[in-house]
Design a protein around this motif. Structure first.
Motif: not given
Length: 133
Positions: A9, A36, A53
């Motif tokens: 990420i 998340l 997100y």
């Protein structure tokens, strides 16, 4: 090929130009500014297509939906195809309106404000804050 399927990420947020450096993206994940489903995620979390997100960057809040995986940083025109910004319109306007607020300015060369000037400025600012609420 299996190694290329994985993407962290922090690297993803850096590659789509949400953060200027990968270090900043990693620190944001560690500080809990990337979420998340309301849960904080670690910088090593693997990105999956279709996930949404919530990213906080200063006073700015964004909701990013992943539409593709981008492994290296690219130019801004290319990056747009790898995510959708689904931030609600109210949050976007709230962020932009802060920059269009009137700024208080004093005439140049008038020196520091006196106690009376300071009280008038404080009264003016408190009236503006009450009007926003």
């Amino acid at each position: 090929m299996a190694e290329k399927e994985r993407l962290r990420i922090d690297k993803y947020l850096w590659s789509i130009r949400i953060f200027k450096t990968r270090t900043l993206a990693t620190e944001a994940c560690k500080a809990g500014r990337v979420k998340l489903n309301g849960q904080n995620i670690k910088p090593s979390y693997e990105v999956k297509i279709g996930e949404v997100y919530h990213v906080s960057k200063g006073i700015e809040r964004k909701q990013i939906k992943v539409t593709g995986l981008l492994y290296n940083r690219a130019d801004a025109k290319t990056v747009v195809g790898f995510y959708d910004d689904i931030t609600p319109e109210q949050e976007t306007h709230g962020f932009k309106s802060m920059f269009h607020a009137p700024a208080l300015k004093r005439d140049r060369g008038t020196g520091r404000p006196t106690k009376k000037d300071r009280r008038e400025i404080d009264d003016l600012l408190s009236d503006e804050e009450e009007g926003e609420s």
